[in-house]
Design an enzyme around this catalytic site. Sequence first.
Site, PDB file in Angstrom:
ATOM      1  N   ASN A 108       1.137  -1.171   0.298  1.00 21.34           N
ATOM      2  CA  ASN A 108      -0.253  -0.035   0.269  1.00 21.34           C
ATOM      3  C   ASN A 108       0.617   1.825  -0.306  1.00 21.34           C
ATOM      4  O   ASN A 108       1.544   1.741   1.279  1.00 21.34           O
ATOM      5  CB  ASN A 108      -0.828  -0.055   1.229  1.00 21.34           C
ATOM      6  CG  ASN A 108      -2.282   1.414   1.409  1.00 21.34           C
ATOM      7  OD1 ASN A 108      -1.931   2.050   0.753  1.00 21.34           O
ATOM      8  ND2 ASN A 108      -2.231   1.559   2.472  1.00 21.34           N
ATOM      9  N   LYS A 115       0.109   4.252  -0.525  1.00 22.40           N
ATOM     10  CA  LYS A 115      -0.607   5.210  -0.097  1.00 22.40           C
ATOM     11  C   LYS A 115      -0.060   6.824  -1.273  1.00 22.40           C
ATOM     12  O   LYS A 115      -0.075   6.545  -1.730  1.00 22.40           O
ATOM     13  CB  LYS A 115      -0.181   6.009   1.174  1.00 22.40           C
ATOM     14  CG  LYS A 115      -0.593   4.362   2.763  1.00 22.40           C
ATOM     15  CD  LYS A 115      -0.542   5.147   3.633  1.00 22.40           C
ATOM     16  CE  LYS A 115      -0.667   3.170   4.385  1.00 22.40           C
ATOM     17  NZ  LYS A 115      -0.543   3.771   5.910  1.00 22.40           N
ATOM     18  N   HIS A 139     -10.136   2.312   4.470  1.00 24.94           N
ATOM     19  CA  HIS A 139      -8.294   2.454   5.376  1.00 24.94           C
ATOM     20  C   HIS A 139      -8.827   2.997   6.730  1.00 24.94           C
ATOM     21  O   HIS A 139      -9.598   4.190   5.944  1.00 24.94           O
ATOM     22  CB  HIS A 139      -7.443   2.632   3.846  1.00 24.94           C
ATOM     23  CG  HIS A 139      -5.818   2.517   4.668  1.00 24.94           C
ATOM     24  ND1 HIS A 139      -6.228   3.144   5.725  1.00 24.94           N
ATOM     25  CD2 HIS A 139      -5.252   1.131   5.036  1.00 24.94           C
ATOM     26  CE1 HIS A 139      -4.727   3.455   6.339  1.00 24.94           C
ATOM     27  NE2 HIS A 139      -4.370   1.692   5.242  1.00 24.94           N
ATOM     28  N   GLU A 153      -6.316  -4.039  10.462  1.00 19.32           N
ATOM     29  CA  GLU A 153      -5.065  -3.100  10.813  1.00 19.32           C
ATOM     30  C   GLU A 153      -5.690  -2.445  12.286  1.00 19.32           C
ATOM     31  O   GLU A 153      -6.728  -1.264  11.277  1.00 19.32           O
ATOM     32  CB  GLU A 153      -5.740  -2.212   9.170  1.00 19.32           C
ATOM     33  CG  GLU A 153      -5.039  -3.154   8.285  1.00 19.32           C
ATOM     34  CD  GLU A 153      -4.622  -2.069   7.280  1.00 19.32           C
ATOM     35  OE1 GLU A 153      -2.768  -1.795   6.623  1.00 19.32           O
ATOM     36  OE2 GLU A 153      -4.844  -1.007   7.208  1.00 19.32           O
ATOM     37  N   SER A 209       2.683  -1.477  10.635  1.00 18.04           N
ATOM     38  CA  SER A 209       4.052  -1.804  10.990  1.00 18.04           C
ATOM     39  C   SER A 209       5.027  -3.676  10.208  1.00 18.04           C
ATOM     40  O   SER A 209       5.680  -3.777  11.393  1.00 18.04           O
ATOM     41  CB  SER A 209       4.385  -1.654  12.840  1.00 18.04           C
ATOM     42  OG  SER A 209       3.378  -0.667  12.939  1.00 18.04           O
ATOM     43  N   GLY A 240       2.476  -1.507   4.371  1.00 21.93           N
ATOM     44  CA  GLY A 240       2.694   0.355   3.816  1.00 21.93           C
ATOM     45  C   GLY A 240       4.397   0.875   4.013  1.00 21.93           C
ATOM     46  O   GLY A 240       4.748   0.991   2.870  1.00 21.93           O
TER      47      GLY A 240
END
Length: 232
Positions: A6, A8, A101, A154, A190, A211
């Site tokens: 991801n 972002k 998300h 998440e 994380s 991420g």
Amino acid sequence: MYIIANFKQNKTFAEYELWINEFIQATNWDALNDDIQIILAPSFPFIVTLASAFKDLQASSSKLRIYLASQNVSKFENGAHTGEVGATQLKDFIDYAIIGHSERRADGETMTDVNMKVGLCVSNDITPVVCVSREDEFNAIDDSEKSNVLIAYEPIDAISTSGAGKPASVSAVKEFVETLGLNKIIYGGSINSSNVRDYLNQGFVDGFLVGSASLDPVEFTKIIGTINQAYV
Ligand code: PGA
């Protein structure tokens, strides 16, 4: 096993090109287990370019399997919705879409929105990866769609860019999966090449939403390598 990057709102076109080149070179495609699905979720402007680049690469090597996801889709089918990108427009280029998300929910996205988006994805053959951080968010997914979506757990305080970013413990993920009555879940928060090992061979984790650690192609490749080794 799903491994989802991801990205972002990060990277320019030139940075995507660099990332892809390094990633393709660093990954040992021949050794990649067939059960592993690598899914990249770039920002909208780069989806089409990446889709055509991967099509060319895949023509030269069948082992090079990369799928694309969007980070969002419009809740509308089409029409006068300035700035929105819809599932019907994306379906030729992506197989998955990240929906709900927590960063979008913090920006006002509701469960009604999430369900509208899920419905449009499913009817356009896009598999929604619905992010939930709490049980009630899972419960609010339309029952008729629950079997059509992948669920990504998440916890908000596990996401590295918000707060301390401490990954959820393996037992906390297990407990959440059991609470929802699921067999398996995608975990995100994380994850990096040092801690991903802890979640492997647990039976209830069938993927990772990555991420920050996906922004570095070598680190992302290391995560894939560690997961791949778990199959050996
Ligand atoms: P992180 O992000 O890996 O940087 O914690 C995960 C996510 O927000 O999907």
